[in-house]
Motif scaffolding. Structure first.
Motif, PDB file in Angstrom:
ATOM      1  N   CYS A  14     -67.095 -20.396  33.628  1.00  0.00           N
ATOM      2  CA  CYS A  14     -65.879 -20.001  34.219  1.00  0.00           C
ATOM      3  C   CYS A  14     -66.080 -20.273  35.806  1.00  0.00           C
ATOM      4  O   CYS A  14     -66.770 -19.439  36.433  1.00  0.00           O
ATOM      5  CB  CYS A  14     -65.436 -18.515  34.037  1.00  0.00           C
ATOM      6  SG  CYS A  14     -64.972 -18.434  32.328  1.00  0.00           S
ATOM      7  N   SER A  21     -58.964 -21.322  35.269  1.00  0.00           N
ATOM      8  CA  SER A  21     -60.268 -20.833  34.624  1.00  0.00           C
ATOM      9  C   SER A  21     -60.715 -22.341  33.697  1.00  0.00           C
ATOM     10  O   SER A  21     -59.846 -22.963  33.017  1.00  0.00           O
ATOM     11  CB  SER A  21     -60.544 -19.822  33.731  1.00  0.00           C
ATOM     12  OG  SER A  21     -59.575 -19.912  32.526  1.00  0.00           O
ATOM     13  N   THR A 393     -60.910 -13.713  30.855  1.00  0.00           N
ATOM     14  CA  THR A 393     -62.252 -14.716  31.045  1.00  0.00           C
ATOM     15  C   THR A 393     -63.170 -14.125  29.992  1.00  0.00           C
ATOM     16  O   THR A 393     -63.366 -13.073  29.637  1.00  0.00           O
ATOM     17  CB  THR A 393     -62.705 -14.117  32.371  1.00  0.00           C
ATOM     18  OG1 THR A 393     -61.999 -14.372  33.403  1.00  0.00           O
ATOM     19  CG2 THR A 393     -64.078 -14.972  32.474  1.00  0.00           C
TER      20      THR A 393
END
Length: 417
Positions: A14, A21, A393
């Motif tokens: 990431c 992302s 994430t």
């Protein structure tokens, strides 16, 4: 818990810029603290049987140096390899070490991922077992959510609410004082137009204050104007009275002059006995009466002039008193405004102190929500790198997820000057 053979895991590299992302699917590579289940079998072509290497098969843990120690074979590098690569390495090593005709087949299964770690403002920082499809938000929930002050939370939250309420009242008072100061400054300068700060026009409360102070300024100006107009009317009336008295005085003086001439004309006749003395006395009394009237009118005119002077003085006194009152009010308003600013700063300091102890107090009190920032510390090419992250994430085994509750900026509480 046993996990099926993993040939690849959706890893996340990431690089976050804003909310974007980049997620790239890559084969899962082993690392320190990964637990492996290795089973080795050999197909013996000559006998047509399968030989189970149970003495070598079993559970292995990737050590701190990144290797596993396999009987007969010895240490084999596992760090950075996939399970398939490791299985091939083990089979080849056994065949070469023992001089086997057929290469043993090794099956390497990932039985337990290496853990991940949570640090910062979470309820329970520490080490946690990894699960596939783990995200930052899931990781924080595993740790019990955001940090809360369990022992003093209620007290701190109460203190924050009290300080927030005090600051709100003080800000309202401050806005009122700012509007009043603007009105007093206009009065002091003799201006009907009031120059209000922009910060008042930005809120409904401020606009109401502008309307109230504008109306009050207009009412005070009209009242002063009426009072001064009354003095002007009185002065004009007295001046007209003086003019009338002066005209009457001149008329009386003319009559006195005529009477005196008449008295002078008959004076000799009276001395010679040709005119009765009573006639002389009558004219003399008329002259005296007229002179008395003139004196009264001159006195009345003088009194009227004194009243004019007093009215002028009273008008000046009214203006001076109003100026002094405005100056005093302005001075007191400035002092009250400064005191309000200091009290607001004190309340803000108390709120910031409460947020430093229990950041969740802001949300519980319905105030400014503190910002929460996430980052991930990950081994990349043998180096630790810290990358910004968001709630969605992906988290990889071995990652360190850092959570930080940013203190509410002082600008969110401090009054504008």
């Amino acid at each position: 818990m046993r996990i099926p053979l993993v040939r690849g895991l959706a890893g996340a590299l990431c690089v976050l810029a804003g909310s974007a992302s980049l997620v790239v699917a890559e084969p899962y590579t082993l690392g320190t603290m990964d637990k492996l289940n290795i089973r080795i079998v050999e197909w013996q072509t000559a006998e047509g049987t399968v030989r189970d290497w149970s003495s070598i098969s079993g559970e292995y843990v990737v050590g701190p140096s990144g290797v596993i120690s396999v009987p007969i074979v010895g240490e084999i590098e596992a760090d950075g390899r996939t399970t398939a690569e490791l299985a091939t390495e083990i089979g080849d090593a056994l065949q070469q070490k023992l001089g086997l005709m057929d290469r043993p087949e090794a099956s390497v299964e990932l039985s337990e991922y290496r853990p991940f770690f949570l640090a910062g403002d979470v309820a329970t920082p520490g080490r946690y077992p990894f699960d596939p499809d783990l995200t930052v938000l899931k990781a924080v929930s595993i740790a019990g959510g955001m940090r809360r002050s369990s022992q003093t939370g209620m007290r701190v939250e109460r203190d924050f609410i009290n300080a927030s309420g005090d600051a709100e009242v003080l800000r309202a008072d401050r806005a009122r004082l700012i509007a009043k100061r603007a009105r007093l400054q206009a009065e002091s300068a003799g201006r009907m137009e009031i120059e209000f700060p922009d910060e008042l026009a930005d809120t409904e409360h401020g606009q109401n204050l502008i309307e109230d102070e504008t109306a009050f300024r207009q009412a005070r100006a009209e009242r002063l104007e009426r009072q001064l107009a009354a003095f002007d009317d009185l002065t004009e009336l007295l001046e007209n009275e003086i003019v009338a008295l002066e005209q009457k005085t001149r008329s009386q003086n003319e009559q006195i002059e005529l009477a005196r001439k008449q008295l002078a004309g008959i004076g000799d006749l009276a001395d010679r006995g040709l005119v009765v003395n009573e006639r002389v006395l009558s004219i003399s009394r008329s002259i005296a009466d007229l002179e008395g009237r003139v004196l009264d009118m001159e006195t009345a005119a003088l009194r009227a002039k004194q009243d004019i002077a007093q009215a002028t003085q009273d008008a000046n006194t009214l203006r001076n008193d109003r100026d002094a009152e405005v100056a005093q009010e302005l001075q007191q308003t400035e002092a009250n405004l400064e005191a309000a600013n200091l009290k607001i700063l004190t309340s803000n300091s108390l709120m910031q102190e409460a947020l430093a102890i229990a950041p969740e107090a802001a949300g519980a009190a319905g105030a400014v929500e503190p910002d929460i920032t996430y980052s991930i510390v990950r081994e990349v090419d043998g180096e630790s790198r810290e990358m910004p992250a968001q709630e969605q994430t992906p988290v990889l085994p071995g990652d360190v997820v850092k959570v930080k509750i940013e203190p509410v900026a002082a600008s969110a509480f401090e009054p504008r000057s």
